[in-house]
Each structure stands twice: as structure tokens, then as C-alpha cells.
Write a protein that holds these residues in place. Structure first.
Motif, PDB file in Angstrom:
ATOM      1  N   ILE A  17       0.865  -1.181   0.000  1.00 38.50           N
ATOM      2  CA  ILE A  17       0.000   0.000   0.000  1.00 38.50           C
ATOM      3  C   ILE A  17       0.898   1.226   0.000  1.00 38.50           C
ATOM      4  N   ILE A  18       0.703   2.107  -0.973  1.00 41.38           N
ATOM      5  CA  ILE A  18       1.507   3.320  -1.069  1.00 41.38           C
ATOM      6  C   ILE A  18       0.610   4.509  -0.733  1.00 41.38           C
ATOM      7  N   GLY A  19       0.883   5.137   0.401  1.00 40.88           N
ATOM      8  CA  GLY A  19       0.064   6.251   0.885  1.00 40.88           C
ATOM      9  C   GLY A  19      -0.625   5.882   2.184  1.00 40.88           C
ATOM     10  N   ALA A  20      -0.495   6.748   3.190  1.00 42.52           N
ATOM     11  CA  ALA A  20      -1.076   6.461   4.502  1.00 42.52           C
ATOM     12  C   ALA A  20      -1.969   7.598   4.968  1.00 42.52           C
ATOM     13  N   GLY A  21      -2.869   8.004   4.084  1.00 41.27           N
ATOM     14  CA  GLY A  21      -3.965   8.869   4.483  1.00 41.27           C
ATOM     15  C   GLY A  21      -5.123   8.001   4.945  1.00 41.27           C
ATOM     16  N   PRO A  22      -6.317   8.565   5.114  1.00 39.34           N
ATOM     17  CA  PRO A  22      -7.456   7.763   5.565  1.00 39.34           C
ATOM     18  C   PRO A  22      -7.735   6.547   4.684  1.00 39.34           C
ATOM     19  N   ALA A  23      -7.613   6.697   3.358  1.00 38.69           N
ATOM     20  CA  ALA A  23      -7.888   5.565   2.467  1.00 38.69           C
ATOM     21  C   ALA A  23      -6.828   4.484   2.609  1.00 38.69           C
ATOM     22  N   GLY A  24      -5.555   4.865   2.524  1.00 38.07           N
ATOM     23  CA  GLY A  24      -4.496   3.875   2.611  1.00 38.07           C
ATOM     24  C   GLY A  24      -4.486   3.136   3.935  1.00 38.07           C
ATOM     25  N   LEU A  25      -4.725   3.857   5.035  1.00 36.76           N
ATOM     26  CA  LEU A  25      -4.718   3.214   6.347  1.00 36.76           C
ATOM     27  C   LEU A  25      -5.930   2.314   6.550  1.00 36.76           C
ATOM     28  N   ALA A 279     -13.493  12.663  -8.092  1.00 37.00           N
ATOM     29  CA  ALA A 279     -13.672  14.111  -8.065  1.00 37.00           C
ATOM     30  C   ALA A 279     -14.355  14.565  -6.776  1.00 37.00           C
ATOM     31  N   LEU A 280     -15.034  13.642  -6.097  1.00 37.57           N
ATOM     32  CA  LEU A 280     -15.653  13.950  -4.807  1.00 37.57           C
ATOM     33  C   LEU A 280     -14.646  13.577  -3.728  1.00 37.57           C
ATOM     34  N   ASN A 281     -13.788  14.527  -3.387  1.00 40.69           N
ATOM     35  CA  ASN A 281     -12.657  14.245  -2.499  1.00 40.69           C
ATOM     36  C   ASN A 281     -13.107  14.305  -1.046  1.00 40.69           C
ATOM     37  N   GLN A 282     -13.626  13.175  -0.585  1.00 42.99           N
ATOM     38  CA  GLN A 282     -14.183  13.079   0.752  1.00 42.99           C
ATOM     39  C   GLN A 282     -13.589  11.885   1.482  1.00 42.99           C
ATOM     40  N   ILE A 283     -13.370  12.032   2.783  1.00 40.32           N
ATOM     41  CA  ILE A 283     -12.833  10.933   3.577  1.00 40.32           C
ATOM     42  C   ILE A 283     -13.746   9.723   3.496  1.00 40.32           C
ATOM     43  N   ALA A 284     -15.049   9.949   3.576  1.00 42.70           N
ATOM     44  CA  ALA A 284     -15.992   8.834   3.534  1.00 42.70           C
ATOM     45  C   ALA A 284     -15.885   8.064   2.221  1.00 42.70           C
ATOM     46  N   VAL A 285     -15.655   8.780   1.122  1.00 47.30           N
ATOM     47  CA  VAL A 285     -15.509   8.128  -0.178  1.00 47.30           C
ATOM     48  C   VAL A 285     -14.229   7.300  -0.210  1.00 47.30           C
ATOM     49  N   GLY A 286     -13.119   7.885   0.254  1.00 45.94           N
ATOM     50  CA  GLY A 286     -11.852   7.168   0.257  1.00 45.94           C
ATOM     51  C   GLY A 286     -11.887   5.920   1.119  1.00 45.94           C
ATOM     52  N   VAL A 287     -12.540   6.004   2.266  1.00 40.14           N
ATOM     53  CA  VAL A 287     -12.670   4.847   3.150  1.00 40.14           C
ATOM     54  C   VAL A 287     -13.485   3.742   2.467  1.00 40.14           C
ATOM     55  N   GLY A 288     -14.539   4.139   1.751  1.00 46.07           N
ATOM     56  CA  GLY A 288     -15.320   3.147   1.003  1.00 46.07           C
ATOM     57  C   GLY A 288     -14.497   2.476  -0.081  1.00 46.07           C
ATOM     58  N   HIS A 289     -13.721   3.297  -0.829  1.00 44.77           N
ATOM     59  CA  HIS A 289     -12.822   2.724  -1.835  1.00 44.77           C
ATOM     60  C   HIS A 289     -11.895   1.691  -1.208  1.00 44.77           C
ATOM     61  N   ALA A 290     -11.366   2.032  -0.030  1.00 44.64           N
ATOM     62  CA  ALA A 290     -10.389   1.161   0.625  1.00 44.64           C
ATOM     63  C   ALA A 290     -10.999  -0.186   0.983  1.00 44.64           C
ATOM     64  N   ALA A 291     -12.205  -0.171   1.516  1.00 44.04           N
ATOM     65  CA  ALA A 291     -12.855  -1.435   1.873  1.00 44.04           C
ATOM     66  C   ALA A 291     -13.076  -2.305   0.639  1.00 44.04           C
ATOM     67  N   ILE A 292     -13.482  -1.676  -0.459  1.00 42.86           N
ATOM     68  CA  ILE A 292     -13.715  -2.417  -1.703  1.00 42.86           C
ATOM     69  C   ILE A 292     -12.413  -2.992  -2.238  1.00 42.86           C
ATOM     70  N   ALA A 293     -11.378  -2.156  -2.320  1.00 41.75           N
ATOM     71  CA  ALA A 293     -10.108  -2.597  -2.891  1.00 41.75           C
ATOM     72  C   ALA A 293      -9.453  -3.676  -2.040  1.00 41.75           C
ATOM     73  N   ALA A 294      -9.415  -3.474  -0.732  1.00 42.25           N
ATOM     74  CA  ALA A 294      -8.761  -4.449   0.139  1.00 42.25           C
ATOM     75  C   ALA A 294      -9.446  -5.807   0.061  1.00 42.25           C
ATOM     76  N   THR A 295     -10.761  -5.813   0.011  1.00 43.22           N
ATOM     77  CA  THR A 295     -11.490  -7.079  -0.077  1.00 43.22           C
ATOM     78  C   THR A 295     -11.263  -7.737  -1.437  1.00 43.22           C
ATOM     79  N   ALA A 296     -11.214  -6.924  -2.497  1.00 49.03           N
ATOM     80  CA  ALA A 296     -10.932  -7.473  -3.827  1.00 49.03           C
ATOM     81  C   ALA A 296      -9.531  -8.077  -3.875  1.00 49.03           C
ATOM     82  N   VAL A 297      -8.565  -7.410  -3.254  1.00 53.82           N
ATOM     83  CA  VAL A 297      -7.201  -7.942  -3.209  1.00 53.82           C
ATOM     84  C   VAL A 297      -7.175  -9.267  -2.459  1.00 53.82           C
TER      85      VAL A 297
END
Length: 319
Positions: A17-25, A279-297
Motif C-alpha cells: 500500500i503506497i500512501g497512509a492517508g485515511p484511504a491507505g490506512l 472528483a468527490l474528495n471526501q474521507i468517507a468516499v476514500g474509506v469506502g474505496h479502501a474497503a472495496i479494494a482491500a477485499t478485492a485484493v
């Protein structure tokens, strides 16, 4: 491409994981709890650090500052053995393991990589910009905090049409919204209509902007001074898509990374989450992306059945 059996090569991670903001963490926390062998590499430039106090972050009704929020994300990931390695990844290439990332301080190999590299806001030329942001005189996200600026005297700084469009959004929150254009172009007919319909004021050419006593002062070319409670700069951003571009991943017109419904890019095994894909730069959006990506991985890798009490604790690894 290697499918991630780290037991075949002790130096190969399950996922980097490259990046340790809310999404990366968040991605790190999910993958550690899936008992995957991961590493998190971060250059310390999370956009969240600019947040004085966020009142629209779910779960914090009384608001929370960006530094405190990041600390909580780090603490949560740390409970599952995640160690953040401070480094700037210079190159990301294909390798026999899948991918190889290199920095001055080390290298990492993995069959799956999640990019949470974010964007960098282009800031106005204001002395002591950090204090201006801290005081609320400069705000970076109208979706995040326009509610806090309601009924204030608001200015929007940017290219004419872009600034007018953002000013139109802000008219929901205040009847006093001005446009400070950074160019000399006339507004398009559509935006000119917005100016008339919403009662926006478009300023002539300005000389400079100063931060004074928790406000922003726009100084015109003729020396006039106009004081605003809040200034929203909409000057664009620099997307952190450099590593994706090295691998030939598809980018959109703004240079942000294109991703599918599982957050995978056009490069197999490479995922992208957070502001760098939205384009919707929101913490809630990034956290959702993270859950989807991590589970897919996790699902894409070989199964990792536990052997009981002696099951390997494979949540993190050093380079």
C-alpha cells in the motif's frame, strides 16, 4: 503474474500500500485483519493534514482535526501489526513477483499494489497560508465545510468560469459570494447567466491577497481593499498519479487514475483509492474505496487458511 503465495518467497508481500492517508490506512487495517502480509509506505503528504476541524466526517459529530483523525487511523491499523514505513516511492515497475517499488531506503515486491497517493491542492500566494487555513480564512473544500461558512462574506478565487460555478454552489450557504478571477477571460454565456441570476459579484483584476486577523483581504489593482471572512481557492490540483503512469495505467483528463468497480486500474493487480480516483474528495468516499479494494485484493490472492494457534502472524513485514 505471481498470485501472492508469500510462503514461496519470504521477501514477497501479499500487497503493498503506497500512501497512509485515511484511504491507505483503512486498506491496511482491512488487509491486516484478513491476515495478509502487507507493507505501508508513506511520504507524509496526506491532504487530510490540512483539515483544521472536519464536521462532516462520519462518527465525529463535534468535529475532528486532520492530524488527530490521521493519528486515530494509524492507531487502529497499528493494533493489527501495521507499521508505516516513511519513504517516497520513486519507481513502480513490473517484476517476477508482480510489482516492485523502490525508494532510497528500500524496495518492496508484491503481486498486488494499492495506490492511495491522493492529490495536492494548488495554493494561492498568501503569506502564512497554513495559519490562514487554520483560522478558516482559507478553506479548501466547500463540500466539507461550506456549512461552517454559512452567512459569511465569501470569495472564490480561480479561473472565471470555474470560480463562478463554485460560487453558485456556495450560494446555498450565503447570500454574499464574490468571484475573484485569476484570468482576464470573459465568462461563458452560461456562467454569465449564473452571475445575474444569483447576484454574484465578479471583481476586476486583483493585485494580491493578504491574511489579516482571521480574514482574507483582496487588494485590487487600484488599491481598493475588500475583506472576506472566507476565501475558497479553486486553482486545481496536482494528482499523485506518477507511479500509475509509470506502469501505463489509464488516466482521465485531469490526470487522475481510472478504476473499475473493484478499484482496479487498467493494469491488472494495481488498485487505486481515495482522492486520486474521485472528483468527490471526501474521507468517507476514500474509506469506502479502501474497503472495496482491500477485499478485492484478498479474494484475488491465494487462500490463506489458518493452522490454529501456531498460525503465522502475517499482518506486516519490513522491507
Amino acid at each position: 503474474m505471481n498470485n501472492g503465495d508469500h510462503r514461496a518467497d519470504a521477501d514477497v508481500l501479499d500487497c503493498l500500500i503506497i500512501g497512509a492517508g485515511p484511504a491507505g490506512l483503512t486498506a491496511a487495517t482491512y488487509l491486516a485483519r484478513y491476515r495478509r502480509r502487507i507493507a505501508v509506505v508513506d511520504a507524509g503528504q496526506s491532504r487530510a493534514r490540512w483539515i483544521p476541524t472536519s464536521h462532516n466526517c462520519p462518527g465525529f459529530p463535534f468535529g475532528i482535526g486532520g492530524d488527530e483523525l490521521l493519528a486515530r487511523f494509524r492507531d487502529q491499523a497499528g493494533k493489527y501489526g501495521v507499521v508505516i514505513q516513511n519513504a517516497r516511492v520513486d519507481t513502480l515497475t513490473h517484476s517476477a513477483a508482480g510489482f516492485e517499488a523502490r525508494a532510497e531506503t528500500g524496495r518492496w515486491r508484491a503481486p498486488r499494489v494499492i495506490l492511495a497517493t491522493g492529490i495536492r491542492d494548488l495554493m494561492p500566494e498568501i503569506d502564512d497560508i497554513e495559519s490562514a487555513i487554520e483560522s478558516g480564512a482559507v478553506r479548501l473544500c466547500a463540500v466539507c465545510d461550506a456549512f461552517e461558512a454559512r452567512d459569511e462574506r465569501i470569495a472564490v478565487l480561480g479561473a472565471t468560469d470555474t470560480a463562478i460555478q463554485h460560487a453558485a454552489f456556495l450560494r446555498t450557504f450565503s447570500s454574499r459570494v464574490d468571484v475573484i478571477p485569476t484570468d482576464v477571460d470573459n465568462a461563458s454565456p452560461e456562467c454569465a447567466s449564473l452571475v445575474d441570476r444569483l447576484g454574484l459579484r465578479v471583481h476586476p483584476r486583483f493585485e494580491r491577497i493578504e491574511h489579516e486577523n482571521g480574514s482574507c483581504v483582496v487588494i485590487g489593482a487600484d488599491g481598493t481593499r475588500t475583506v472576506f471572512d472566507t476565501l475558497y481557492p479553486v486553482l486545481g490540483c496536482e494528482p499523485g498519479s506518477r507511479l500509475a503512469a509509470q506502469l501505463g495505467a489509464a488516466l482521465d483528463e485531469a490526470g487522475e487514475i481510472k478504476a473499475d468497480a473493484h478499484q482496479m486500474t487498467s493494469v491488472e493487480g494495481l488498485y487505486a483509492i481515495g482522492d486520486i480516483v474521485s472528483a468527490l474528495n471526501q474521507i468517507a468516499v476514500g474509506v469506502g474505496h479502501a474497503a472495496i479494494a482491500a477485499t478485492a485484493v484478498h479474494r484475488a490472492l491465494q487462500r490463506n487458511p489458518c493452522a490454529g494457534a501456531a498460525c503465522e502472524d502475517a499482518s506486516s513485514v519490513a522491507p
